[in-house]
Write a protein that holds these residues in place. Sequence first.
Motif, PDB file in Angstrom:
ATOM      1  N   CYS A  59       2.771  -5.796  -6.566  1.00  0.00           N
ATOM      2  CA  CYS A  59       1.866  -5.714  -7.618  1.00  0.00           C
ATOM      3  C   CYS A  59       2.575  -5.281  -8.943  1.00  0.00           C
ATOM      4  O   CYS A  59       2.417  -5.777 -10.035  1.00  0.00           O
ATOM      5  N   CYS A 117      -2.141   0.172   1.678  1.00  0.00           N
ATOM      6  CA  CYS A 117      -1.095  -0.390   1.036  1.00  0.00           C
ATOM      7  C   CYS A 117       0.253   0.132   1.607  1.00  0.00           C
ATOM      8  O   CYS A 117       0.577   1.235   2.101  1.00  0.00           O
ATOM      9  N   LEU A 118       0.896  -1.134   1.561  1.00  0.00           N
ATOM     10  CA  LEU A 118       2.503  -1.019   2.085  1.00  0.00           C
ATOM     11  C   LEU A 118       3.531  -0.411   1.184  1.00  0.00           C
ATOM     12  O   LEU A 118       4.577  -0.320   1.457  1.00  0.00           O
ATOM     13  N   CYS A 149      -4.720  -4.828  -2.848  1.00  0.00           N
ATOM     14  CA  CYS A 149      -4.197  -6.334  -2.654  1.00  0.00           C
ATOM     15  C   CYS A 149      -5.166  -6.764  -1.516  1.00  0.00           C
ATOM     16  O   CYS A 149      -5.288  -8.118  -1.588  1.00  0.00           O
ATOM     17  N   ARG A 163      -5.597  -5.693   7.218  1.00  0.00           N
ATOM     18  CA  ARG A 163      -4.356  -4.626   6.784  1.00  0.00           C
ATOM     19  C   ARG A 163      -4.991  -3.757   5.571  1.00  0.00           C
ATOM     20  O   ARG A 163      -4.668  -4.067   4.443  1.00  0.00           O
ATOM     21  N   CYS A 204       4.689  -2.054  -1.119  1.00  0.00           N
ATOM     22  CA  CYS A 204       5.737  -3.154  -1.064  1.00  0.00           C
ATOM     23  C   CYS A 204       6.373  -3.421  -2.646  1.00  0.00           C
ATOM     24  O   CYS A 204       7.265  -3.919  -2.887  1.00  0.00           O
ATOM     25  N   GLY A 205       5.601  -3.045  -3.415  1.00  0.00           N
ATOM     26  CA  GLY A 205       5.783  -3.136  -4.841  1.00  0.00           C
ATOM     27  C   GLY A 205       5.348  -4.627  -5.614  1.00  0.00           C
ATOM     28  O   GLY A 205       5.899  -4.740  -6.855  1.00  0.00           O
TER      29      GLY A 205
HETATM   30  S1  SF4 Z   1       0.984  -5.592  -3.603  1.00  0.00           S
HETATM   31 FE1  SF4 Z   1       0.556  -3.575  -4.383  1.00  0.00          FE
HETATM   32  S2  SF4 Z   1      -1.492  -2.771  -3.364  1.00  0.00           S
HETATM   33 FE2  SF4 Z   1      -0.506  -4.735  -2.014  1.00  0.00          FE
HETATM   34  S3  SF4 Z   1       0.480  -3.502  -0.384  1.00  0.00           S
HETATM   35 FE3  SF4 Z   1       2.023  -3.840  -2.204  1.00  0.00          FE
HETATM   36  S4  SF4 Z   1       2.079  -2.275  -3.372  1.00  0.00           S
HETATM   37 FE4  SF4 Z   1       0.371  -2.023  -2.099  1.00  0.00          FE
END
Ligand code: SF4
Length: 313
Positions: free
Chosen positions: A106, A100-101, A193, A97, A103-104
């Motif tokens: 980080c 970046c998803l 990530c 993968r 997902c927030g």
């Molecule tokens: S953790 Fe951060 S870098 Fe990884 S997918 Fe979520 S927003 Fe993207």
Amino acid sequence: MSQDSENTPSMDEAGIQDLFQSDSQNDFVSAVRLATNRILISLHAEEERLEEILEEIEKNSFYQDFKNSWEDLTPEERTRKWQQQLEHIVQTVYASRPYCLRCGDCCSRVSPSLHPEDLDLLKDGLLRFSDLYTLRKGEPVLNNITATLDNLSEELIKLKEKPENGQCSFYDESEKSCRIYEQRPLQCRTQECWNPQALEKLWSKDKLTRRHLLKDDAELLELLEIHEQRCSTEKLDSAIKKYWETGETSELDSVIDMLSQDVIIRNFFMEKLERSEEELDFLLGRPLAKVVEAYKLKVEKDENGTYHLIHGE
Ligand code: SF4
Ligand code: SF4
């Protein structure tokens, strides 16, 4: 301390270590499956891809050799070899993968440190001093890997975090998005990530410091130098560590003196230089009363205005 260390999966997850005691090859296969699934979940990768990813892992010659020699290895040898196996699992899952998803996650864990490349964000007014705080060189920070207190080897300027949950202050939780996404700092643009090496490389590069931002204000820089001398992180650290060694509370006298000096200088900045309280965490770093919390000490002030240090959480 590497800030991206928290992106690296733990090497001794509970449950997996127990399987190292068993001579059965099936338990090795179970350990690989368990570790792969955990990494998939932590990466928000598609869990239904588990079988496909396991097939990829099983093709690797290290995996094959490890599996075939499993019964002949001691639990200690299995544990040592497991580190290398885990690194291969991590790389395989990350490669499944590579995007970046948004997902927030980080942004929810930590705010970025700034680099010289981020200077324009301040020049353009997108970031203000009141949005930032300084971690001074020598401040104690918790190393997530070793669980020890390390002293920072260089100054860092960071975006403020929300006091209630530690999220980056620019993270909009209801929208699950960054309020400055198009112009987010370099560290955020580098964050991948699925590829921890990207941040590791960035970590070795120059960081933004107060000197970059205040270089045209000689008077202010001189005042910051006075603050550094009177409220030195190095002296603070040494006094507290001597107290830990000897148990002598008199070792904390110099810390209490530094705490008073810190408050005096902060008040001077607000009253005489008309700097807002919100800017002080950037200009002077975090209050020493906050810094000592990392040493599990808490500051109390009695009715005579005298500071005392007590053991905190
Ligand atoms: S953790 Fe951060 S870098 Fe990884 S997918 Fe979520 S927003 Fe993207
Ligand atoms: S600046 Fe934006 S992208 Fe960077 S950590 Fe904060 S919310 Fe996330």
